[in-house]
Enzyme design. Sequence first.
Site, PDB file in Angstrom:
ATOM      1  N   LEU A 319      42.646  36.119   1.882  1.00 49.81           N
ATOM      2  CA  LEU A 319      43.336  36.544   3.095  1.00 49.81           C
ATOM      3  C   LEU A 319      42.565  37.690   3.730  1.00 49.81           C
ATOM      4  O   LEU A 319      42.087  38.586   3.032  1.00 49.81           O
ATOM      5  CB  LEU A 319      44.760  37.015   2.755  1.00 49.81           C
ATOM      6  N   ALA A 320      42.491  37.669   5.062  1.00 49.54           N
ATOM      7  CA  ALA A 320      41.711  38.678   5.777  1.00 49.54           C
ATOM      8  C   ALA A 320      42.188  40.088   5.431  1.00 49.54           C
ATOM      9  O   ALA A 320      41.377  40.989   5.184  1.00 49.54           O
ATOM     10  CB  ALA A 320      41.820  38.440   7.277  1.00 49.54           C
ATOM     11  N   HIS A 444      69.977  47.382  17.032  1.00 47.79           N
ATOM     12  CA  HIS A 444      70.719  46.167  17.364  1.00 47.79           C
ATOM     13  C   HIS A 444      70.561  45.877  18.855  1.00 47.79           C
ATOM     14  O   HIS A 444      70.649  46.802  19.662  1.00 47.79           O
ATOM     15  CB  HIS A 444      72.209  46.360  17.044  1.00 47.79           C
TER      16      HIS A 444
HETATM   17  P1  NAI Z   1      45.500  26.201   0.535  1.00 49.84           P
HETATM   18  O1  NAI Z   1      45.063  26.586  -0.824  1.00 49.84           O
HETATM   19  O2  NAI Z   1      46.497  27.029   1.257  1.00 49.84           O
HETATM   20  O3  NAI Z   1      46.090  24.696   0.489  1.00 49.84           O
HETATM   21  C1  NAI Z   1      45.303  23.598   0.046  1.00 49.84           C
HETATM   22  C2  NAI Z   1      46.228  22.451  -0.301  1.00 49.84           C
HETATM   23  O4  NAI Z   1      45.438  21.280  -0.556  1.00 49.84           O
HETATM   24  C3  NAI Z   1      47.051  22.701  -1.546  1.00 49.84           C
HETATM   25  O5  NAI Z   1      48.399  22.478  -1.243  1.00 49.84           O
HETATM   26  C4  NAI Z   1      46.495  21.688  -2.540  1.00 49.84           C
HETATM   27  O6  NAI Z   1      47.465  21.243  -3.461  1.00 49.84           O
HETATM   28  C5  NAI Z   1      46.037  20.564  -1.626  1.00 49.84           C
HETATM   29  N1  NAI Z   1      45.073  19.638  -2.244  1.00 49.84           N
HETATM   30  C6  NAI Z   1      44.046  19.959  -3.055  1.00 49.84           C
HETATM   31  N2  NAI Z   1      43.396  18.831  -3.450  1.00 49.84           N
HETATM   32  C7  NAI Z   1      44.011  17.770  -2.875  1.00 49.84           C
HETATM   33  C8  NAI Z   1      43.825  16.343  -2.888  1.00 49.84           C
HETATM   34  N3  NAI Z   1      42.826  15.736  -3.591  1.00 49.84           N
HETATM   35  N4  NAI Z   1      44.650  15.561  -2.155  1.00 49.84           N
HETATM   36  C9  NAI Z   1      45.661  16.133  -1.447  1.00 49.84           C
HETATM   37  N5  NAI Z   1      45.889  17.464  -1.404  1.00 49.84           N
HETATM   38  C10 NAI Z   1      45.083  18.288  -2.095  1.00 49.84           C
HETATM   39  O7  NAI Z   1      44.142  26.039   1.365  1.00 49.84           O
HETATM   40  P2  NAI Z   1      43.867  25.918   2.934  1.00 49.84           P
HETATM   41  O8  NAI Z   1      45.091  25.570   3.687  1.00 49.84           O
HETATM   42  O9  NAI Z   1      42.672  25.032   3.047  1.00 49.84           O
HETATM   43  O10 NAI Z   1      43.449  27.385   3.310  1.00 49.84           O
HETATM   44  C11 NAI Z   1      42.259  27.939   2.734  1.00 49.84           C
HETATM   45  C12 NAI Z   1      42.392  29.433   2.581  1.00 49.84           C
HETATM   46  O11 NAI Z   1      42.435  30.054   3.835  1.00 49.84           O
HETATM   47  C13 NAI Z   1      43.639  29.791   1.813  1.00 49.84           C
HETATM   48  O12 NAI Z   1      43.264  30.580   0.731  1.00 49.84           O
HETATM   49  C14 NAI Z   1      44.463  30.574   2.781  1.00 49.84           C
HETATM   50  O13 NAI Z   1      45.009  31.704   2.146  1.00 49.84           O
HETATM   51  C15 NAI Z   1      43.495  30.978   3.877  1.00 49.84           C
HETATM   52  N6  NAI Z   1      44.180  30.879   5.166  1.00 49.84           N
HETATM   53  C16 NAI Z   1      45.114  31.803   5.499  1.00 49.84           C
HETATM   54  C17 NAI Z   1      45.799  31.703   6.677  1.00 49.84           C
HETATM   55  C18 NAI Z   1      46.833  32.702   7.011  1.00 49.84           C
HETATM   56  O14 NAI Z   1      46.859  33.762   6.399  1.00 49.84           O
HETATM   57  N7  NAI Z   1      47.727  32.424   7.956  1.00 49.84           N
HETATM   58  C19 NAI Z   1      45.553  30.624   7.626  1.00 49.84           C
HETATM   59  C20 NAI Z   1      44.584  29.696   7.160  1.00 49.84           C
HETATM   60  C21 NAI Z   1      43.922  29.837   5.977  1.00 49.84           C
END
Ligand code: NAI
Length: 465
Positions: A319-320, A444
């Site tokens: 996370l940033a 409020h």
């Molecule tokens: P994530 O770790 O949040 O989610 C990845 C998902 O892919 C998991 O639910 C996992 O079970 C699933 N997965 C893994 N292998 C799979 C398969 N073979 N088939 C189907 N599903 C599968 O990762 P995401 O969304 O790619 O984000 C990457 C990083 O970027 C994260 O660590 C996140 O914290 C960060 N990020 C943060 C944001 C925010 O703070 N709002 C926004 C976007 C990204």
Amino acid sequence: MEQHAHDLVVIGAGPGGYQAAIRAAQLGMNVGVVEKDASLGGTCLNVGCIPSKALLESSEIYSEASHGVFAQHGVRTGTVELDLAAMLKRKEQVVKALTTGIAGLFKKHKITRYSGLGRFAGPTRVQVAAGDGVAFELTAKHVLIATGSKPASLPGVELDGDRVGTSTEALCYREVPGHLVVIGAGYIGLELGSVWRRLGAKVSVVEFLDRILPGMDSEMASEAQKVFAKQGLEFHLGRRVTGARSDGDGAVVEMEGAEPIRCDRVLVAVGRLPYTEGLALDAAGLATDARGRIPVDAHWQTSVPGVHAIGDVIAGPMLAHKAEEEGVAVAEWIGTGWSHVNYETIPGVCYTNPEFATVGKTEDALKAEGIPYRKGSFPFRANARARTLNQLEGRVKILAHEHTDRVLGIHIFGPRAGELIAEATLAMEVGASSEDIARTCHAHPTLPEVLREAALAVDGRPLNI
Ligand code: NAI
């Protein structure tokens, strides 16, 4: 090749690296920052948090305008049309304003920027490769690796930078896909899936686990899933994707236990991997762990004296703001010998609508760890401000220690949860009890009153339900 000496050389100008550089400069250090991309700010500003939030905002406005939300407010519009090119341009302008802002901050703090790929030539020697050769050789008392992460993929998934791509491509589709398949129901999958759904795509989310948003409170995540399903996201849970490739004028996604899905585009959002390519870590005497991360001690010191690492390239949530905290802390550690990051109070926000925000322990974790707790919950539908906004979905859940009442975790699914989590995080940072939140005067009508009511509910005495 020019040679320069610095107190601190930072490799990578993402949120972690650039904030470390500024804090170090504030502490009187002579700082150089090496960045391979033309624009500063790293993934977050260029191809991550910021452009996705810009598109989430724009797509929500489009969705509200096209689904009669304006009319509910008594605002009549003519035919609503999508100008995707203008939407993408606005996103780029937002990014540009922020990335050029960092360049201005560097000037203000007299931080030297080196454009090119940084690589170790020794523990505290960094070469900057640009074009065909080495443009600079930097020596430093300390080097900070803040090179971040890159999207992960899966075996059998053929990323082609077009039909089958990552978040980088999904931030720039030039037309709305007819059918988008998102692999992974994590942060990126749900945020960018929401963007394209709101703009009119059919969106199918295929997730390996039997739930969405792993790591978030499971009870709240299951409530959120129902809301997202109502918005038209189609979930295929408990399905492991085994392959994806472009195929003719579309793409195909294969998974275990179900028929392949044909679609127009595929967004692979299955997590991110630490980025250390081209760094020549071995020249510094460094190696990564089995997951590609750089091991560090409690003060972000690697196994090599003088070399530090922070952010996505080390362990912990990618996370940033976690990287920013570490960036400031490592600069202070180097400069003063004092610093600390409280890893128990790092919030997480998923910018869906409603947003999902979390800090501290989930109920699942408390149960697994056998920690006795009381819980209080309060719905947004019973809050006056939420009603004026017409955003009634979701609730706040507060978990407090059964004996001490100290707040252990706060989970918010609801309007502006990403803003509300700041109060929750501050409460946990100062070791507040749920009674402290309950006895804090909240203006409020405001959404944070839901936090106060949830805190009152921990003691069984909510007022407005
Ligand atoms: P994530 O770790 O949040 O989610 C990845 C998902 O892919 C998991 O639910 C996992 O079970 C699933 N997965 C893994 N292998 C799979 C398969 N073979 N088939 C189907 N599903 C599968 O990762 P995401 O969304 O790619 O984000 C990457 C990083 O970027 C994260 O660590 C996140 O914290 C960060 N990020 C943060 C944001 C925010 O703070 N709002 C926004 C976007 C990204």
